[in-house]
Structures are given as C-alpha cells and as structure tokens.
Design a protein around this motif. Structure first.
Motif, PDB file in Angstrom:
ATOM      1  N   ALA A 166       4.564  -5.799   2.521  1.00  0.00           N
ATOM      2  CA  ALA A 166       5.825  -6.186   3.147  1.00  0.00           C
ATOM      3  C   ALA A 166       5.696  -6.267   4.666  1.00  0.00           C
ATOM      4  O   ALA A 166       6.285  -7.140   5.305  1.00  0.00           O
ATOM      5  CB  ALA A 166       6.919  -5.193   2.764  1.00  0.00           C
ATOM      6  N   GLU A 167       4.923  -5.363   5.254  1.00  0.00           N
ATOM      7  CA  GLU A 167       4.790  -5.319   6.710  1.00  0.00           C
ATOM      8  C   GLU A 167       3.866  -6.400   7.259  1.00  0.00           C
ATOM      9  O   GLU A 167       4.070  -6.889   8.371  1.00  0.00           O
ATOM     10  CB  GLU A 167       4.277  -3.940   7.142  1.00  0.00           C
ATOM     11  CG  GLU A 167       5.288  -2.819   6.949  1.00  0.00           C
ATOM     12  CD  GLU A 167       4.741  -1.454   7.305  1.00  0.00           C
ATOM     13  OE1 GLU A 167       5.544  -0.509   7.410  1.00  0.00           O
ATOM     14  OE2 GLU A 167       3.505  -1.318   7.476  1.00  0.00           O
ATOM     15  N   THR A 168       2.829  -6.757   6.489  1.00  0.00           N
ATOM     16  CA  THR A 168       1.816  -7.681   7.009  1.00  0.00           C
ATOM     17  C   THR A 168       1.942  -9.103   6.472  1.00  0.00           C
ATOM     18  O   THR A 168       1.373 -10.036   7.047  1.00  0.00           O
ATOM     19  CB  THR A 168       0.403  -7.168   6.671  1.00  0.00           C
ATOM     20  OG1 THR A 168       0.233  -7.163   5.235  1.00  0.00           O
ATOM     21  CG2 THR A 168       0.171  -5.773   7.225  1.00  0.00           C
ATOM     22  N   GLY A 169       2.629  -9.273   5.351  1.00  0.00           N
ATOM     23  CA  GLY A 169       2.680 -10.576   4.699  1.00  0.00           C
ATOM     24  C   GLY A 169       1.459 -10.878   3.870  1.00  0.00           C
ATOM     25  O   GLY A 169       1.340 -11.971   3.301  1.00  0.00           O
ATOM     26  N   ALA A 170       0.533  -9.918   3.772  1.00  0.00           N
ATOM     27  CA  ALA A 170      -0.686 -10.098   2.988  1.00  0.00           C
ATOM     28  C   ALA A 170      -0.450  -9.709   1.532  1.00  0.00           C
ATOM     29  O   ALA A 170       0.415  -8.890   1.218  1.00  0.00           O
ATOM     30  CB  ALA A 170      -1.823  -9.260   3.564  1.00  0.00           C
ATOM     31  N   ILE A 171      -1.246 -10.280   0.647  1.00  0.00           N
ATOM     32  CA  ILE A 171      -1.316  -9.786  -0.721  1.00  0.00           C
ATOM     33  C   ILE A 171      -2.226  -8.566  -0.694  1.00  0.00           C
ATOM     34  O   ILE A 171      -3.316  -8.603  -0.112  1.00  0.00           O
ATOM     35  CB  ILE A 171      -1.901 -10.847  -1.672  1.00  0.00           C
ATOM     36  CG1 ILE A 171      -1.110 -12.145  -1.580  1.00  0.00           C
ATOM     37  CG2 ILE A 171      -1.930 -10.305  -3.099  1.00  0.00           C
ATOM     38  CD1 ILE A 171       0.353 -12.031  -1.904  1.00  0.00           C
ATOM     39  N   VAL A 172      -1.790  -7.471  -1.296  1.00  0.00           N
ATOM     40  CA  VAL A 172      -2.559  -6.230  -1.249  1.00  0.00           C
ATOM     41  C   VAL A 172      -3.007  -5.847  -2.653  1.00  0.00           C
ATOM     42  O   VAL A 172      -2.188  -5.767  -3.570  1.00  0.00           O
ATOM     43  CB  VAL A 172      -1.737  -5.084  -0.628  1.00  0.00           C
ATOM     44  CG1 VAL A 172      -2.549  -3.787  -0.622  1.00  0.00           C
ATOM     45  CG2 VAL A 172      -1.314  -5.450   0.800  1.00  0.00           C
ATOM     46  N   ALA A 173      -4.314  -5.638  -2.794  1.00  0.00           N
ATOM     47  CA  ALA A 173      -4.899  -5.199  -4.062  1.00  0.00           C
ATOM     48  C   ALA A 173      -5.458  -3.798  -3.871  1.00  0.00           C
ATOM     49  O   ALA A 173      -6.290  -3.569  -2.994  1.00  0.00           O
ATOM     50  CB  ALA A 173      -6.000  -6.158  -4.499  1.00  0.00           C
ATOM     51  N   VAL A 174      -4.972  -2.865  -4.671  1.00  0.00           N
ATOM     52  CA  VAL A 174      -5.509  -1.507  -4.663  1.00  0.00           C
ATOM     53  C   VAL A 174      -6.240  -1.316  -5.989  1.00  0.00           C
ATOM     54  O   VAL A 174      -5.654  -1.473  -7.062  1.00  0.00           O
ATOM     55  CB  VAL A 174      -4.407  -0.455  -4.437  1.00  0.00           C
ATOM     56  CG1 VAL A 174      -3.249  -0.618  -5.387  1.00  0.00           C
ATOM     57  CG2 VAL A 174      -4.967   0.949  -4.523  1.00  0.00           C
ATOM     58  N   THR A 175      -7.532  -1.028  -5.911  1.00  0.00           N
ATOM     59  CA  THR A 175      -8.369  -1.030  -7.109  1.00  0.00           C
ATOM     60  C   THR A 175      -8.788   0.375  -7.492  1.00  0.00           C
ATOM     61  O   THR A 175      -8.953   1.260  -6.656  1.00  0.00           O
ATOM     62  CB  THR A 175      -9.597  -1.919  -6.910  1.00  0.00           C
ATOM     63  OG1 THR A 175     -10.295  -1.527  -5.717  1.00  0.00           O
ATOM     64  CG2 THR A 175      -9.192  -3.379  -6.773  1.00  0.00           C
TER      65      THR A 175
END
Length: 271
Positions: A166-175
C-alpha cells in the motif's frame, strides 16, 4: 470481507495464460544479483526460456537497463560499487519505464543494506520479493531474522506485506512454506512448494529473477504476473522434491522441471 486479510485462491488458468505469454515473448532480464547465486539464477531463467544478463559495471548498467525487459536488484552481497551500479540501473530503468524488482536479502539484521533498501523503496519498485523476516523489517515491523534465513512465518508477515504494498505501490511477495502475494488490496496464497527448496542455495533469489521476468510482460496485470512467477517456481519445486533424495539431486530435477513446464500443467492448480 476484507480480501487483503483473507488470502484467496489463484486460478491455474490465469497462471497458464501468463506462462504462455512468457514463452511467446521471452524477456531479457538484467540481473544485479549477489555473487553466490548468479549461475543458478541464470540457469533458472534460461530453463524457463527467458534471457539473463549479468551486466554489473557501474559504467554500463544504465545503458543495459534501458534495453532490458526487466531489472532485478538483489542486495545479497552488497558493497559500495554494487550499490552505485544499482542506483544507476534503477534510475535508468525508471526513466525508460522498465519494471524492476527488489530482493532485500538480510534486511533488518544489517544496517548498511537496510538503509540502502529503504532508499530504493523511494524509487518505486514494481515488485518486492523476500522472506517473512525481510518483508517485516522492510515494512518497519519487528522481525526475527538470522542473516538470509527467516525465523518468522510467512503468514505472520502478510500484514507487513500488505502495508508495504500500500505504501510503495509495489506487488509484494513474502515466501516461505506458503507464499503470499499482495497488492495491498487482494492477497493470494500459494502452498505448492517444499522445504527442500530451502536447502539449495539460490532458490529464493532465482524466484526474484523469475518475478522480474514476468513483470516484463506488461504493467496492467502485475499482481497476476507476480503470483504466476511464485506458482511456477513452487510447483516445479514441489515436483522436483518428490523425485529427489536430497539437495544434490534436487537442483537438476528442478531445472528440468522448469524447462519442461507447459501452460497446461498449471491448469486446475488452484491454491
């Protein structure tokens, strides 16, 4: 129902679509990655049909990022020269609208790379891929890490991943044992991997390169692209682990699995 806190299934048909797109439009991936995993990362991308390039000189990276389909920035063996090259490459990638992916290796436990990665966050990565401890630390949450290893559970890091997205606009993947991918609004869970993947150097770093490869396919459906990257790697990792007796036999089976993977193999594979 708040979907961001209730991960949902990802249709195998969508993953199949993006894998077909990757095979039809093989991307050139500029990898600024750590020295330990360069060979394995290159082989993973080649097995999938993408083209890896490890152009690392600060004098060259800007020119190369401008013509690449995507850029990977992995801080695993960060030093001043590499940091300079990464900043040049990211600046060039942004100028030429080339998506770039951040892999914040060991962030949180080490101040130099943590500060550098937080600087990179202001430069608008298309995607961020890390383990639970890395994502939690990058988001400013408490995390327990041991170098490149995570002692936090991937589900416990999902709120941090949502916040970071939400803060960066990036898609975040936590693996981890289960992978979670979010855009801050919708989250997907992918339970296809195997613990043996953590016993082979470079599987996580190579995943970040594969994420970069899929983001090269266009910006309209980036969440789907990143989820597909994670699903492809976890699916092939699970198959390879089932046929392996240990890390030594895993790696060649994993690469063969990626090479032989076809879109129809992902049909019906729903988390």
């Amino acid at each position: 129902m708040n979907l961001s806190h209730n991960p949902i299934n990802f249709p195998g048909s969508v993953a199949a679509h993006w894998l077909a797109q990757l095979k039809e439009n093989p991307p050139l991936v500029h990898c600024l990655t750590n020295q330990v995993v360069q060979n394995f990362t290159a082989n993973v991308l080649l097995a999938l049909g993408a083209s890896p390039a490890m152009v690392v000189a600060p004098q060259e990276v800007a020119d190369f990022s401008a013509i690449a389909g995507a850029l990977l920035v992995n801080v695993g063996t960060l030093n001043d020269s590499q940091a300079e090259a990464m900043l040049c490459a990211v600046t060039s990638a942004n100028h030429h609208e080339v998506p770039w992916v951040l892999d914040p290796v060991a962030v949180g436990g080490l101040g130099y790379r943590t500060e550098f990665c937080r600087r990179l966050l202001t430069m608008k990565p298309a995607a961020i891929r890390g383990n639970a401890s890395e994502i939690m630390a990058l988001a400013g949450s408490s995390a327990i890490g041991r170098g490149v290893d995570s002692t936090d559970d991937s589900l416990s890091a999902l709120p941090s991943a949502i916040k970071l997205a939400a803060e960066t606009g990036a898609i975040v993947a936590v693996t981890g044992a289960i992978d979670y991918v979010t855009d801050g609004q919708i989250s997907y869970a992918l339970p296809f991997g195997d613990a043996l993947m953590t016993r082979v150097v470079g599987t996580g770093c190579a995943l970040s390169a594969v994420v970069a490869a899929f983001t090269a396919l266009g910006r309209e459906k980036r969440l789907e692209q990143v989820v597909t990257a994670c699903q492809v790697m976890a699916y092939c990792g699970g198959l390879a682990a089932a046929e392996s007796t240990g890390p030594g036999s895993f790696s060649p089976r994993f690469l063969d699995g990626l090479y032989n993977l076809q879109p129809h193999h992902l049909m019906g594979k729903t988390a």
